[in-house]
Design an enzyme around this catalytic site. Structure first.
Site, PDB file in Angstrom:
ATOM      1  CB  ALA A 166     -65.981  69.955  51.343  1.00 38.82           C
ATOM      2  CE  LYS A 187     -46.511  75.917  39.994  1.00 40.75           C
ATOM      3  NZ  LYS A 187     -46.125  75.046  39.077  1.00 40.75           N
ATOM      4  CG  LEU A 227     -40.175  67.486  40.484  1.00 37.66           C
ATOM      5  CD1 LEU A 227     -39.861  69.092  39.402  1.00 37.66           C
ATOM      6  CD2 LEU A 227     -39.296  66.041  40.380  1.00 37.66           C
ATOM      7  NE  ARG A 256     -70.385  74.000  43.159  1.00 38.64           N
ATOM      8  CZ  ARG A 256     -70.752  73.196  41.716  1.00 38.64           C
ATOM      9  NH1 ARG A 256     -72.730  74.054  41.015  1.00 38.64           N
ATOM     10  NH2 ARG A 256     -69.948  72.630  41.180  1.00 38.64           N
ATOM     11  CB  VAL A 272     -42.525  74.379  44.463  1.00 34.19           C
ATOM     12  CG1 VAL A 272     -41.007  75.108  43.255  1.00 34.19           C
ATOM     13  CG2 VAL A 272     -43.042  75.753  45.061  1.00 34.19           C
ATOM     14  N   GLY A 307     -55.721  68.938  28.453  1.00 27.21           N
ATOM     15  CA  GLY A 307     -54.716  69.043  29.579  1.00 27.21           C
ATOM     16  C   GLY A 307     -54.257  69.203  30.259  1.00 27.21           C
ATOM     17  CG  ASP A 355     -49.644  78.524  39.113  1.00 27.61           C
ATOM     18  OD1 ASP A 355     -49.923  78.390  39.986  1.00 27.61           O
ATOM     19  OD2 ASP A 355     -48.584  77.419  37.685  1.00 27.61           O
TER      20      ASP A 355
END
Lengths: 378, 378
Positions: B52, B247, B178, B55, B174, B229, B243
């Site tokens: 999903a 973490k 790793l 939407r 996180v 990107g 962000d």
């Protein structure tokens, strides 16, 4: 006929009610550090019942007080020299005895499935016992690199024997508990193919080359390393590269490559004279290193590079030796006794996964052994 | 009365005979990469039955062909738009439907104990569902940092609910797989007390400051990162440090410190103008970063140092911000998008344990999700 379930399934050792018996073989610096940690931790799931050096052993079915074992073994000069205080505080039914023995894999007869042997020696003879102990249903926890880093057949045998009921703890064999072998296994479990492993695997050799640029005598550094306990009393064990060979074998085999010892090309640092020297002549023969290594270091310095003793495993094979690296090479960074390992895999193609940290020394090695002991009963 | 054992103990999902049903929530870059890996792996113990986005959703009790899901969701413009080829090759009893839905935690009614929800979103609403799913006996595998890095109460709830029958996979939250969280847990299991954690935890910010010395416009680097990107389309998500805050919260909590979000001091890189900018004005507002960051970088360069966006947790508290470091500082080394984390503990007092490597990107994050999925059924 209904029988209570308990009668059908005997309790498995490793709980507070039925602790796992622990036998410790080897009471050098690592074994002593493990005894100290066991004393500090005092985990009810572990019952230390047997401690042996190559010549003496202590045992008590009611449990030994870990803290006192090393001292008792060190000072004992004959059978029954251990004091009563050696018995564990949890019960002192049988007084421990400190008696001479003939070495080898002999464990007390009452050790059986679910109990644990810790091999804190570097003995080839004991390493040959690892598969046999597993076959008897014992768990093995090893700092001895010759179990998994000896003959390939033995490593294969151990890998075949290990299951949920018979564990083999190897965290202390490479990197003294740095998360190296566990990470390689984890990558492979997730479908990764390991392509290359490159590392500085000897804390001693890391220390010797950290900051060495050829302007001081290499033999002085070796002497300092021995004096400070960073190198073995006979530094040739480290300088020969044989210790690194075993570690690289364990890493490569864990990564899925059935490598034989002879397939690793090792460039030893030893000169022929140093190799042939009798014990009393080693110190004098060390001077033979100063010329050749000093030249190599000066050349590296001129190129803005540094010397490192590096182990490599990749598609081109496995080789170990001195390399001249750029100072910001992932393998060149790191200080003191730090081990560092870089792993390339299908997941880590461009930039490797790198793990670095203190990878030598009695403290971290004993901590890795205790990790494995707790994993067995956890 | 004797009944066959099978009748008493229903089969637990997660074997080839009774595969675990898998629901994937979120089909952004990470979700798509996971679909590709699931298709490649084609593990019989996992049956993808529900996919999903916020939407649209696809579902098929006979299993969905992972490879085709992302495309079908992307191109569907209404219910029942999915082609028959979406059904898994192992059986096509029910044709999948691609239908609109109202988001939220609604899973198909037949999902139950032993089945797995993968949260590959960044949704706060879905993160609130994690404890509820666990309570229903589902396993949760999450790349969503708000599960363990959101409110402390939720992290605590999840930790209480997890056991051998209800796993919570967090490797992707996180460092994108790793071996960070697993290593912290392992150290603690061995009795270690974690004293400090220092790291570069954002691949985007690592990339932005790698080689930045103030001589080029920082805004140009940000634009390049978005174009390649390495940064989110709206780079403020990364530049705000929020962000990184999540973490660091996950690392600190895993290390045993019940830290609240407000206890982390975050020095955001955003200027007030950039923070307030409407979506269309962000690009222009980025220029406001060039002056202040250029000055800081020039000062660092003058001191022979480098700038890094660093997260720190130790006895003095938790703080995140730009720091000027010596170039050979363990946290300053590393290239490109590499994450690197240094851990000090009772075992690693003088030299830290360091782990470094690609810690961002859809490929490694999806690999970490698959690791966790395989751990659940393994």
């Amino acid at each position: 006929m209904n029988r209570p379930r308990e009668a059908l399934a005997p309790a498995v050792p490793g709980t507070a009610a039925t602790p796992a018996r622990v036998a410790l073989l080897g009471v050098g610096t690592v074994g002593r550090a493990l005894l100290a940690r066991l004393a500090e931790r005092n985990d009810p799931r572990l019952s230390l019942q047997f401690v042996a050096t190559s010549r003496r052993r202590l045992q008590a079915t009611a449990g030994l007080a870990a803290a006192a074992c090393a001292e008792a073994l060190a000072r004992s000069d004959g059978p029954r020299a251990a004091p009563p205080s050696l018995a564990s505080s949890t019960g002192a039914a049988a007084l421990p005895v400190c008696e001479p023995h003939d070495g080898g894999g002999a464990l007390p007869a009452h050790f059986g499935p679910g109990d644990i042997v810790v091999d804190a020696t570097a003995s080839a003879e004991l390493a040959a016992w690892h598969p046999r102990w597993l076959r008897q249903g014992l768990h093995v926890v090893s700092a001895n690199k010759l179990g998994l880093g000896g003959p390939l057949l033995r490593q294969h045998e151990i890998a075949q024997l290990v299951n949920a009921e018979r564990r083999y703890g190897d965290a202390a064999t490479v990197g003294a508990g740095l998360p190296l072998l566990a990470t390689l296994r984890q990558l492979r479990a997730g479908g990764d193919r390991i392509g290359a492993i490159v590392g500085v695997l000897s804390g001693t050799l890391a220390w010797l080359f950290d900051g060495y640029d050829g302007r001081e005598a290499f033999s002085d550094r070796v002497r300092a390393a021995v004096a400070q306990g960073y190198a073995e009393p006979d530094p040739r064990v480290d300088l020969s590269g044989e210790d690194v060979r075993r570690k690289l074998l364990i890493l490569a085999r864990t990564a899925g490559y059935p490598l034989e010892s002879e397939e690793v090309r090792v460039d030893s640092l030893l000169t022929p004279a140093l190799q042939a020297a009798a014990a009393g002549e080693v110190d004098a023969a060390l001077r033979g290193l100063d010329g050749p290594l000093g030249e190599r270091a000066a050349r590296a310095r001129g190129d803005g590079r540094v010397l490192r003793y590096v182990a490599r495993f990749d598609a081109a094979g496995a080789r170990i030796g001195l390399e001249s690296l750029a100072p910001d090479d992932p393998i060149a960074v790191g200080r003191g006794c730090d081990n560092r390992v870089a792993v390339w895999s299908s997941r880590y193609r461009e930039r490797p996964l790198q793990i670095q940290g203190p990878g030598a020394g009695a403290g971290v090695t004993a901590a890795a052994l205790l990790d494995d002991l707790l994993r067995v009963v956890g």
